[in-house]
Design an enzyme around this catalytic site. Structure first.
Site, PDB file in Angstrom:
ATOM      1  N   TRP A  27       0.802  -1.229   0.000  1.00  0.00           N
ATOM      2  CA  TRP A  27       0.000   0.000   0.000  1.00  0.00           C
ATOM      3  C   TRP A  27       0.833   1.277   0.000  1.00  0.00           C
ATOM      4  CZ3 TRP A  27      -4.817   1.916  -0.436  1.00  0.00           C
ATOM      5  CH2 TRP A  27      -5.013   3.232   0.010  1.00  0.00           C
ATOM      6  N   ASP A  51      -0.212   9.227   0.199  1.00  0.00           N
ATOM      7  CA  ASP A  51       0.402  10.533  -0.112  1.00  0.00           C
ATOM      8  C   ASP A  51       1.913  10.520  -0.383  1.00  0.00           C
ATOM      9  OD1 ASP A  51      -2.018  10.813   1.195  1.00  0.00           O
ATOM     10  OD2 ASP A  51      -1.291  12.208   2.688  1.00  0.00           O
ATOM     11  N   SER A  76       1.769  11.943   7.122  1.00  0.00           N
ATOM     12  CA  SER A  76       2.389  12.786   6.096  1.00  0.00           C
ATOM     13  C   SER A  76       3.167  13.969   6.656  1.00  0.00           C
ATOM     14  CB  SER A  76       1.318  13.306   5.135  1.00  0.00           C
ATOM     15  OG  SER A  76       0.888  12.231   4.333  1.00  0.00           O
ATOM     16  N   ARG A  89      -2.400  17.926  11.467  1.00  0.00           N
ATOM     17  CA  ARG A  89      -1.384  17.109  10.806  1.00  0.00           C
ATOM     18  C   ARG A  89      -0.835  17.682   9.496  1.00  0.00           C
ATOM     19  NH1 ARG A  89      -6.191  14.005  10.463  1.00  0.00           N
ATOM     20  NH2 ARG A  89      -7.078  13.933   8.371  1.00  0.00           N
ATOM     21  N   ASP A  90       0.100  16.914   8.953  1.00  0.00           N
ATOM     22  CA  ASP A  90       0.681  17.112   7.622  1.00  0.00           C
ATOM     23  C   ASP A  90       1.534  18.383   7.522  1.00  0.00           C
ATOM     24  OD1 ASP A  90      -0.867  14.885   7.204  1.00  0.00           O
ATOM     25  OD2 ASP A  90      -2.422  15.928   6.069  1.00  0.00           O
ATOM     26  N   GLU A 137      -6.372  18.776   4.567  1.00  0.00           N
ATOM     27  CA  GLU A 137      -5.175  17.959   4.738  1.00  0.00           C
ATOM     28  C   GLU A 137      -4.053  18.492   3.841  1.00  0.00           C
ATOM     29  OE1 GLU A 137      -6.970  13.640   5.831  1.00  0.00           O
ATOM     30  OE2 GLU A 137      -6.897  13.990   3.700  1.00  0.00           O
TER      31      GLU A 137
HETATM   32  C1  FRU Z   1      -4.170  12.344   3.303  1.00  0.00           C
HETATM   33  C2  FRU Z   1      -3.946  11.760   4.695  1.00  0.00           C
HETATM   34  C3  FRU Z   1      -3.137  12.715   5.560  1.00  0.00           C
HETATM   35  C4  FRU Z   1      -2.523  11.795   6.560  1.00  0.00           C
HETATM   36  C5  FRU Z   1      -2.244  10.561   5.736  1.00  0.00           C
HETATM   37  C6  FRU Z   1      -2.372   9.272   6.491  1.00  0.00           C
HETATM   38  O1  FRU Z   1      -4.443  11.393   2.337  1.00  0.00           O
HETATM   39  O2  FRU Z   1      -5.199  11.472   5.293  1.00  0.00           O
HETATM   40  O3  FRU Z   1      -3.888  13.752   6.136  1.00  0.00           O
HETATM   41  O4  FRU Z   1      -1.362  12.320   7.140  1.00  0.00           O
HETATM   42  O5  FRU Z   1      -3.172  10.562   4.668  1.00  0.00           O
HETATM   43  O6  FRU Z   1      -1.933   8.188   5.734  1.00  0.00           O
END
Ligand code: FRU
Length: 501
Positions: free
Chosen positions: A51, A54, A111, A184-185, A238
């Site tokens: 799998w 991002d 991410s 996040r991110d 995100e």
């Molecule tokens: C976006 C997301 C991010 C997160 C990641 C988790 O696709 O949901 O916000 O960090 O994927 O895999």
């Protein structure tokens, strides 16, 4: 063991370790039966197995484009996230590297971004050997399961050997959670403000983007939030990205990308963007309506590379070529998900308003193995990896790829709308949202040219040099071998492309 067995094993090991070797375009990786499963993209990046979501931590350093990505090495569906890793000299041919960052007691590795800390402002390297830094979200699954709100925090890892091995910063996390479930991110960029270098972090905080600043990448101060009333709020925000871009007229603007899931223009996941100004603390914009980076259903969570040399000057982007509506169930088994083609993001203006174009990078031209001029309405496609350059001045037009099984994907311009119909494109019933006719409003855009890339299970359409883009997945049971054209000029280009594997 006798000698011939030992030799056999040695040769097999060498072959296996070479098959995904990066090349500079002049040397093709040896053919391998890996990377050749049904639907496996041949000129898009995909993980060797399992799998991926991002793209993360994209940084250019010492002649290499690093690509990290949300990766679950133990399954072909989403799960405990790691950062997978690959490098390229040209964003076209990729070398797979071992997993870079693994979960630890603070959580899974969601991410984030990576920067080159050239001045060693973090002190994590030395002035002689400054570090690469990855800034990512820790997602604590136990906190999430226990119904807490503070289970996402930001952490740091650093590398002193060109990204080959990573150490976690011992005082993680560097940014605690104030009690907000979606926090996040982090995307970090370096700016110069009042003559001083500083680091700016853009963070997705539920339905807004928060900006933080730092001198050393370790201590972060909240500066401001951005969430205008008129933006798209159909889902959680995100994967932000904030970067400067100079318009063709020479004006410097700032662009903010924000991915949103769900709530995209063709349902599910998509990326909106804002063009405005950033004063070192606050992002502002005169924009008053939503703009989408890509009208297709399958370009999500894309961000841009940091540390691209000024001599290059491009703002280089890659996205995850899927949609959370069905990403976990697309009909591939060995691996799941690929990235979009790399694109250069550029500003263009219409009636004094800025928009963002996504242009396929010029490096992709090295994939062309055979080019021909095509005309007429029905064209046989002799190979499966195709790039088309078409011109039109018709009010309406239609284009269709099909195979002998009667599967087809069609593109159409009708009055002021562009359509892509994948309802009969091949395998479609793995999810009820997949077989759909998608559309993009054209407004006053007059379509003059289209550049189209077809790679087994994806189709990317760049209208007027990327002023409008659609990226879509398709899963035909056999290759599309026929092309129908209506409403195009007589001189069009067809290129057959190489596989990168
Ligand atoms: C976006 C997301 C991010 C997160 C990641 C988790 O696709 O949901 O916000 O960090 O994927 O895999």
């Amino acid at each position: 063991m006798n000698k011939s067995i030992i030799w056999g094993l040695l040769i097999a090991t060498v072959l296996l370790s070479c098959h995904s070797k990066v090349t500079d375009g002049s040397e093709k990786a040896p053919a391998s039966k890996n990377y050749n499963e049904a639907h496996r993209p041949q000129f898009h990046f995909s993980p060797q197995a399992n799998w991926m979501n991002d793209p993360n931590g994209m940084v250019y350093h010492d002649g290499e484009y690093h690509l990290f990505y949300q990766y679950y090495p133990d399954s072909n569906v989403w799960g405990p996230m790691h950062w997978g890793h690959a490098v390229s000299k040209d964003m076209v041919y990729w070398e797979h590297l071992p997993v870079a960052i693994e979960p630890d007691s603070l959580g899974w590795i969601f991410s984030g971004s990576a920067v080159f800390d050239a001045a060693n402002s973090s002190g994590l390297g030395t002035p002689e050997n400054p570090p690469l830094l990855a800034i990512y979200t820790y997602h604590d699954p136990e906190g999430a399961d226990a119904g807490r709100n503070d289970f996402q925090t930001q952490g740091i890892a650093y590398s002193l050997d060109k990204g080959r091995t990573w150490e976690k910063y011992p005082n993680n996390p560097v940014l605690d959670n104030p009690g907000i479930r979606d926090f996040r991110d982090p995307k970090v960029t370096q700016i110069t403000s009042s003559g001083e270098d500083k680091w700016i972090m853009s963070l997705a905080v539920k339905d807004k983007i928060s900006f933080y600043s730092s001198d050393n990448l370790l201590d972060w101060k909240h500066e401001s939030d951005f969430n205008p009333d008129w933006a798209a709020y159909g889902g959680v925000w995100e994967c932000p990205d904030l970067f400067p871009l100079t318009s063709p007229e020479g004006e410097q603007k700032w662009v903010l990308l924000v991915s949103i899931n769900p709530g995209g223009p063709n349902r599910g996941s998509a990326t909106q963007y804002f063009v405005g100004d950033f004063d070192g603390e606050r992002f502002t914009t005169d924009q008053a309506s939503v703009k989408w980076l890509d009208y297709g259903a399958d370009n999500y969570a894309g961000v841009t590379w940091s540390n691209i040399p000024d001599s290059d000057g491009r703002r280089l982007f890659i996205g995850w070529m899927s949609n959370w509506m069905y990403a976990n169930v697309v009909p591939t088994q060995v691996w799941r998900s690929a990235n979009t083609l790399p694109r250069s993001l550029e500003l263009y203006s219409v009636d004094q308003e800025y928009h963002l174009a996504s242009r396929p990078v010029k490096e992709l031209e090295m994939l062309r193995v055979e080019s021909q001029e095509i005309s007429g309405q029905t064209i046989a496609l002799e190979q499966e990896l195709v790039e088309l350059q078409l011109r039109t001045n018709a009010a309406d037009f239609m284009l269709e790829f099909s195979n002998p099984a009667g599967e087809r994907v069609s593109l159409e311009k009708k009055r002021k709308t562009f359509f892509l119909d994948r309802t009969q494109s091949g395998l479609v019933d793995f999810n009820k949202e997949f077989p759909a006719k998608h559309s993009a409003p054209l407004g006053d855009l007059e379509i003059e040219d289209l550049q189209i890339f077809l790679d087994r299970s994806s189709i990317e359409i760049f209208i007027n040099q990327g002023e409008l883009v659609m990226t879509e997945l398709v899963f035909p049971r056999e290759s599309y071998s026929q092309l129908q054209l209506q409403g195009f000029e007589n001189k069009n280009q067809l290129h057959y492309l190489n596989s990168i594997w």
